[in-house]
Design a protein around this motif. Sequence first.
Motif, PDB file in Angstrom:
ATOM      1  N   VAL A 182       7.174  36.016 -32.635  1.00  0.00           N
ATOM      2  CA  VAL A 182       5.623  35.870 -32.451  1.00  0.00           C
ATOM      3  C   VAL A 182       4.847  35.942 -32.099  1.00  0.00           C
ATOM      4  O   VAL A 182       5.317  36.991 -31.120  1.00  0.00           O
ATOM      5  CB  VAL A 182       6.142  34.218 -31.789  1.00  0.00           C
ATOM      6  CG1 VAL A 182       6.396  32.880 -32.983  1.00  0.00           C
ATOM      7  CG2 VAL A 182       6.808  34.031 -30.466  1.00  0.00           C
ATOM      8  N   ASP A 183       3.409  36.251 -32.796  1.00  0.00           N
ATOM      9  CA  ASP A 183       2.568  36.833 -32.067  1.00  0.00           C
ATOM     10  C   ASP A 183       1.700  35.585 -31.234  1.00  0.00           C
ATOM     11  O   ASP A 183       1.302  35.548 -29.759  1.00  0.00           O
ATOM     12  CB  ASP A 183       1.503  37.295 -33.030  1.00  0.00           C
ATOM     13  CG  ASP A 183       0.595  38.119 -33.025  1.00  0.00           C
ATOM     14  OD1 ASP A 183       0.768  38.438 -31.482  1.00  0.00           O
ATOM     15  OD2 ASP A 183       0.017  38.559 -33.936  1.00  0.00           O
ATOM     16  N   ASP A 184       0.759  34.674 -31.817  1.00  0.00           N
ATOM     17  CA  ASP A 184      -0.092  34.021 -31.482  1.00  0.00           C
ATOM     18  C   ASP A 184       0.927  33.037 -30.342  1.00  0.00           C
ATOM     19  O   ASP A 184       0.570  31.854 -29.333  1.00  0.00           O
ATOM     20  CB  ASP A 184      -1.655  33.537 -31.712  1.00  0.00           C
ATOM     21  CG  ASP A 184      -2.033  35.240 -31.384  1.00  0.00           C
ATOM     22  OD1 ASP A 184      -1.737  35.783 -30.691  1.00  0.00           O
ATOM     23  OD2 ASP A 184      -2.829  35.220 -33.025  1.00  0.00           O
ATOM     24  N   ALA A 185       1.898  32.516 -31.069  1.00  0.00           N
ATOM     25  CA  ALA A 185       1.902  31.031 -31.128  1.00  0.00           C
ATOM     26  C   ALA A 185       2.619  30.902 -29.615  1.00  0.00           C
ATOM     27  O   ALA A 185       2.902  32.394 -29.408  1.00  0.00           O
ATOM     28  CB  ALA A 185       2.867  30.658 -32.204  1.00  0.00           C
ATOM     29  N   THR A 186       3.544  30.329 -28.932  1.00  0.00           N
ATOM     30  CA  THR A 186       3.698  29.545 -28.326  1.00  0.00           C
ATOM     31  C   THR A 186       5.290  29.356 -27.794  1.00  0.00           C
ATOM     32  O   THR A 186       5.865  28.581 -28.506  1.00  0.00           O
ATOM     33  CB  THR A 186       2.732  28.668 -26.773  1.00  0.00           C
ATOM     34  OG1 THR A 186       1.625  28.828 -26.857  1.00  0.00           O
ATOM     35  CG2 THR A 186       4.036  28.732 -25.081  1.00  0.00           C
ATOM     36  N   LEU A 187       6.190  30.266 -27.514  1.00  0.00           N
ATOM     37  CA  LEU A 187       7.157  30.078 -27.536  1.00  0.00           C
ATOM     38  C   LEU A 187       8.125  28.945 -26.296  1.00  0.00           C
ATOM     39  O   LEU A 187       7.809  29.598 -25.597  1.00  0.00           O
ATOM     40  CB  LEU A 187       8.511  31.033 -27.542  1.00  0.00           C
ATOM     41  CG  LEU A 187       9.708  31.246 -27.923  1.00  0.00           C
ATOM     42  CD1 LEU A 187      10.139  30.905 -29.278  1.00  0.00           C
ATOM     43  CD2 LEU A 187      10.766  32.552 -27.786  1.00  0.00           C
ATOM     44  N   PHE A 188       9.204  28.174 -26.761  1.00  0.00           N
ATOM     45  CA  PHE A 188       9.512  26.647 -25.739  1.00  0.00           C
ATOM     46  C   PHE A 188      11.288  27.365 -25.660  1.00  0.00           C
ATOM     47  O   PHE A 188      11.328  27.752 -26.867  1.00  0.00           O
ATOM     48  CB  PHE A 188       8.959  25.784 -26.452  1.00  0.00           C
ATOM     49  CG  PHE A 188       7.559  24.733 -26.226  1.00  0.00           C
ATOM     50  CD1 PHE A 188       6.395  25.451 -25.649  1.00  0.00           C
ATOM     51  CD2 PHE A 188       7.686  23.760 -25.421  1.00  0.00           C
ATOM     52  CE1 PHE A 188       4.484  25.160 -25.552  1.00  0.00           C
ATOM     53  CE2 PHE A 188       6.450  22.932 -25.071  1.00  0.00           C
ATOM     54  CZ  PHE A 188       5.171  23.787 -25.251  1.00  0.00           C
ATOM     55  N   TYR A 189      11.769  26.736 -24.907  1.00  0.00           N
ATOM     56  CA  TYR A 189      12.675  27.394 -24.634  1.00  0.00           C
ATOM     57  C   TYR A 189      12.904  25.890 -23.767  1.00  0.00           C
ATOM     58  O   TYR A 189      12.681  25.547 -22.960  1.00  0.00           O
ATOM     59  CB  TYR A 189      13.644  28.911 -24.241  1.00  0.00           C
ATOM     60  CG  TYR A 189      14.912  28.590 -23.999  1.00  0.00           C
ATOM     61  CD1 TYR A 189      16.359  28.911 -25.095  1.00  0.00           C
ATOM     62  CD2 TYR A 189      15.275  27.481 -22.467  1.00  0.00           C
ATOM     63  CE1 TYR A 189      17.492  28.007 -24.874  1.00  0.00           C
ATOM     64  CE2 TYR A 189      16.687  27.640 -22.879  1.00  0.00           C
ATOM     65  CZ  TYR A 189      17.992  27.660 -23.523  1.00  0.00           C
ATOM     66  OH  TYR A 189      19.362  27.494 -23.785  1.00  0.00           O
ATOM     67  N   GLY A 190      14.077  25.567 -24.533  1.00  0.00           N
ATOM     68  CA  GLY A 190      15.244  24.244 -24.115  1.00  0.00           C
ATOM     69  C   GLY A 190      16.485  23.832 -23.986  1.00  0.00           C
ATOM     70  O   GLY A 190      16.859  24.875 -25.377  1.00  0.00           O
TER      71      GLY A 190
END
Length: 233
Positions: A182-190
Amino acid sequence: MTTPWDDWNHVLKIDPDKELPEGVTYGDLCATGTDAIEVGGTMGITEENMSAVIEACAEHDVPLYQEPSNPQVVLEDDALDGYLIPTVFNAGSPFWITEAHKEWVRLDDDLDWERTTTEAYIVMNPEADVATLTEANCDLEADDVAAYATVAERMFGQEIVYVEYSGMLGNEGVVDAAANAVDDATLFYGGGIHDYDSAYSMAQYADVIVVGDLAHDEGIEAVQETVEAANDV
Ligand SMILES: CC(C)=CCC/C(C)=C/CC/C(C)=C/CC/C(C)=C/COP(=O)(O)OP(=O)(O)O
Ligand SMILES: O=P(O)(O)OC[C@@H](O)CO
Ligand SMILES: [Mg+2]
């Protein structure tokens, strides 16, 4: 475009269907230093238990988001900063990709689009309720997950990509691959974050780590450790 989650490192996800440890209040959880509270869970979610948690958190000074698991539990509440609506990219049934959303839009002609954002979930733990419910294909390698993340961002314009290992700590290589995709997207990890080290390990790759069950199982200090790790990376 700037979004609130651009500045987040840590989200605390409170499940309205689960108890808090003895002596812990929602106010204590709001004051852990987390960047935002997300209220949601897969099973046992009702309007009643949702609104009880939202009301309890609304008194405190932390961004508050609802993450509804179906259209029936979406609450109109001015205390909410917004709605984070899951869509499960690797679901086995289209219901969880676009159909629930279509029904929501069909039945409510006055949706609050300003406060509504989707989260492109990639569900990775086959044992999690969310995987069973959505019949997710969790048999994915790092390159599959990376490709889903790119599809979410580039082809479907998703602002948030969410690698979801709910209930287990994920594979670092998978999260790293998603982060690189991903470039601009925000990566959530859970999933499975239970102490400083596990939080730190995932925060190295993800923009935002999401901590869930720990708040219900262990309480405040354990959550604070994860906030510290998220901000140390
Ligand atoms: C269109 C609207 C308003 C809603 C549809 C939303 C969708 C597609 C939901 C499907 C995925 C889902 C149920 C997300 C809920 C958040 C989540 C993943 C919670 C974690 O769940 P688990 O940890 O598996 O479940 P429990 O903790 O409840 O056991
Ligand atoms: O409950 P855990 O395993 O911390 O997972 C957090 C969150 O990703 C669940 O949707
Ligand atoms: Mg859970």
